[in-house]
Design a protein around this motif. Structure first.
Motif, mmCIF file in Angstrom:
data_model
loop_
_atom_site.group_PDB
_atom_site.id
_atom_site.type_symbol
_atom_site.label_atom_id
_atom_site.label_comp_id
_atom_site.label_asym_id
_atom_site.label_seq_id
_atom_site.Cartn_x
_atom_site.Cartn_y
_atom_site.Cartn_z
ATOM 1 N N LEU A 441 0.845 -1.201 0.000
ATOM 2 C CA LEU A 441 0.000 0.000 0.000
ATOM 3 C C LEU A 441 0.881 1.252 0.000
ATOM 4 N N PHE A 442 0.558 2.199 -0.865
ATOM 5 C CA PHE A 442 1.318 3.448 -0.912
ATOM 6 C C PHE A 442 0.393 4.596 -1.306
ATOM 7 N N ILE A 443 0.849 5.808 -0.951
ATOM 8 C CA ILE A 443 0.127 7.048 -1.224
ATOM 9 C C ILE A 443 0.916 7.843 -2.250
ATOM 10 N N LEU A 444 0.208 8.393 -3.240
ATOM 11 C CA LEU A 444 0.823 9.230 -4.257
ATOM 12 C C LEU A 444 0.279 10.651 -4.153
ATOM 13 N N GLY A 445 1.207 11.628 -4.283
ATOM 14 C CA GLY A 445 0.812 13.022 -4.439
ATOM 15 C C GLY A 445 0.901 13.416 -5.900
#
Length: 628
Positions: A441-445
């Motif tokens: 799981l990862f978050i992208l800006g």
């Protein structure tokens, strides 16, 4: 031996002392006493009578018509005194200038001779005459010198010869030991006497149930959850420990675009490039490292420098290899260096192929392989909309193993977003953060200002025509409410699986929960851009942000959820601070890089490094209250 050549004075006493010269021994009974001394010896050996000496008449000397010089008789084989008497020509003389302390009355020579002891000539000498004579010297052989010559032997020196030898060390025995002190002697244990054992056993039986009950109670208590003992010295204020720079990069007016700590926490690295350059950049840049534990650290002389043909936009140290560092270039290429090899530091590179990014790479991250946790892959994001996963291959190349693409048509519409520009199909990615609880799981800006929740486990193909050697997939799963401008940084909480922070050009920091689109809270920190935000690795309620006004803002949500607890001035002329990173090993250190090409190492105060009791529970409660 020769006598003196001067004339002898006349002796009025009729005699004078002479030198010992081969006379017969008067103490022997068989020797002739001579005409001068009237000794009479007894038949017994060594017996002499004084009366006989005095009563003996002195014989008259016979005339010698032809006097001859006196010759010494041959040496007597029997040792004894050697006497030689010389007569005086005037026997009636009573005064002598040679009189000495030996003159006096008695049986021997004195001032007045007794009866029968008058002077007279010797047997071979004419009476009344003195003559100069030359006598042959007597030679006595030395027995001591002869015996010494027998034992002596010729030598070049008086001391014995010195023997030398070469040895590896001066000690005869070598012993290897871990310490220089002697091993301690075992301490003698004092055992209880046999009479105390029954009493001790009775006491333990009585308190056994009580001790077990208290241990169970302590095991179920949460009073010390999240509390760790910190033995470091208390630090009351935030201070700057080091100010690092590379003069050659500053001469080109390059900016610090990224900072990273290595696996040991003793080496900090920075990348030089340009973030305000909107055109294609072909000027060279640098990657520099400083070892803060090295004695005699020169802040203007990095420990290692790598020259790069394009502007370096970001970098990240390997999680376990302290000398390996990855960087993303403005040209879209990804490189890995080994900083321990200054002569040939480049290990791997992607090269300019169809798989390479076509826009600047704004962030790189190391990921463990799913089946081999000790092996890592490299993830890179770019404004071309691609998220690529690389693995080292032979011949120094990075090979693409997986690829993802963000397409406007496949962005989840769970929140209201701005309509994309006509003809725009890709969503530019500017920031990346992986979850500490789920490695997939990862978050992208994004450039559009909205954060995206993504996963590497998706199987949906991306609707894109971008060239690639592998089919690209669409990773986006959830969209969050946007900022007022592009997002430059995101950070996932290491203490809560659903919380993350984002910072953008609108000067706000948003605290999000992955369970809802709207932010839990929004903090206005600056009227300019916010370029970086990072969650503390030791304090669940502490995070830091870098502003475009030259400040570093430190927040403690236990004290205030709206304003920073401490504001640190990084640049005096309010130049932007572009990046910052906490040290995971030495948690009191924070590195920050600015537009002036300077990296400052800040030592945080104790309030930002010591976790308070139940702080994790306070973070959970804060997230629940704000969301409701």
């Amino acid at each position: 031996m020769e006598t003196s050549g001067r004339r002898a004075r006349p002796n009025t006493r009729g005699w004078r002392r002479g030198k010992i010269r081969n006379a017969s021994n008067p103490r022997r009974p068989d020797s002739d006493p001579g005409p001068h001394l009237g000794w009479r010896c007894n038949p017994e050996p060594n017996s002499c009578s004084l009366s006989s000496l005095r009563s003996r008449p002195h014989p008259e000397p016979e005339p010698n018509p032809d006097p001859a010089p006196y010759k010494a008789p041959s040496p007597d084989p029997v040792p004894g005194p050697d006497l030689d008497f010389v007569t005086d020509p005037d026997p009636n003389s009573n005064s002598s200038p040679d009189s000495g302390p030996d003159s006096g009355p008695g049986p021997g020579p004195g001032p007045s001779p007794g009866p029968g002891l008058g002077p007279g000539p010797g047997p071979d000498q004419a009476p009344g005459m003195l003559r100069d004579e030359t006598l042959d010297g007597a030679t006595v052989p030395s027995l001591w010198r002869g015996s010494l010559e027998i034992r002596s032997e010729p030598k070049s020196c008086q001391t014995a010869s010195i023997s030398t030898s070469e040895a590896a060390c001066q000690a005869r025995e070598q012993v290897d030991a871990e310490v220089q002190t002697d091993p301690p002697f075992p301490v003698a244990l004092r055992y209880a006497s046999q009479q105390d054992i029954p009493g001790l056993a009775s006491f333990l039986r009585r308190v056994e149930n009580l001790i077990i009950r208290e241990l169970d109670k302590n095991w179920q208590s949460h009073a010390f959850d999240g509390f760790e003992v910190n033995w470091t010295e208390q630090q009351q204020t935030v201070t700057c420990q080091h100010t690092l720079c590379y003069p050659l990069a500053q001469a080109q007016k390059l900016q610090v675009t990224g900072v990273s700590w290595n696996a040991t926490g003793s080496v900090v690295a920075c990348s030089y490039g340009r973030l305000d350059d909107g055109d294609w950049s072909t000027e060279k840049s640098f990657v520099c490292t400083w070892n803060l534990d090295r004695r005699g650290l020169n802040p203007k002389q990095p420990s290692a420098v790598v020259e790069v043909p394009s502007s370096v936009m970001c970098l990240a140290f390997h999680p376990t290899q302290p000398s390996h560092i990855a960087g993303g270039l403005y040209s879209g290429e990804v490189l890995v260096w080994d900083m321990s090899r200054p002569e040939d530091s480049l290990l791997w590179r992607t090269g300019m192929t169809d798989d390479t990014h076509t826009d600047p790479v704004y962030q790189v991250a190391w990921l463990p392989e799913p089946r081999h946790s000790h092996r890592f892959q490299l993830l890179s994001v770019s404004t071309d909309g691609k998220v690529l996963l690389w693995q080292a291959a032979g011949s120094g190349q990075l090979q693409l193993t997986e690829g993802f693409a963000l397409v406007v048509q496949q962005i989840p519409r769970n929140t209201k977003l701005k309509k994309p520009t006509r003809g725009e199909t890709e969503v530019g990615v500017t920031a990346l953060a992986f979850s500490s609880f789920d490695p997939s799981l990862f978050i992208l800006g994004t450039e559009g200002g909205f954060p995206l929740k993504c996963s590497t486990a998706v199987e949906v193909a991306a609707l894109t025509r971008m060239p690639s050697s592998l089919p690209l997939r669409a990773p986006a799963q959830f969209t969050f409410s946007p900022h007022g401008g592009p997002i430059y940084s995101v950070s996932c909480s290491p203490f809560h699986r659903n919380l993350f922070l984002s910072a953008g050009t609108d000067g706000h920091i948003h605290l999000y929960s992955m369970l809802q689109a709207q932010p839990l809270t929004s903090l206005q920190l600056s009227h300019k851009y916010l370029f970086s935000v990072r969650w503390s690795p030791v304090r669940p309620l502490v995070f830091a942000a870098a502003s475009g006004e030259g400040d570093i803002q430190l927040f403690d949500l236990r004290k205030s959820s709206q304003k920073p607890t401490v504001s640190i001035k990084q640049t005096p002329d309010e130049s932007p601070v572009y990046c910052l990173e906490f040290n995971l090993q030495q948690t009191q250190l924070l590195a920050a890089g600015d537009a002036k090409g300077v990296v400052k190492i800040w030592q945080l105060s104790t309030e930002f490094t010591e976790q308070a009791p139940r702080e994790t529970e306070d973070l959970d409660q804060l997230a629940t209250e704000v969301a409701s």
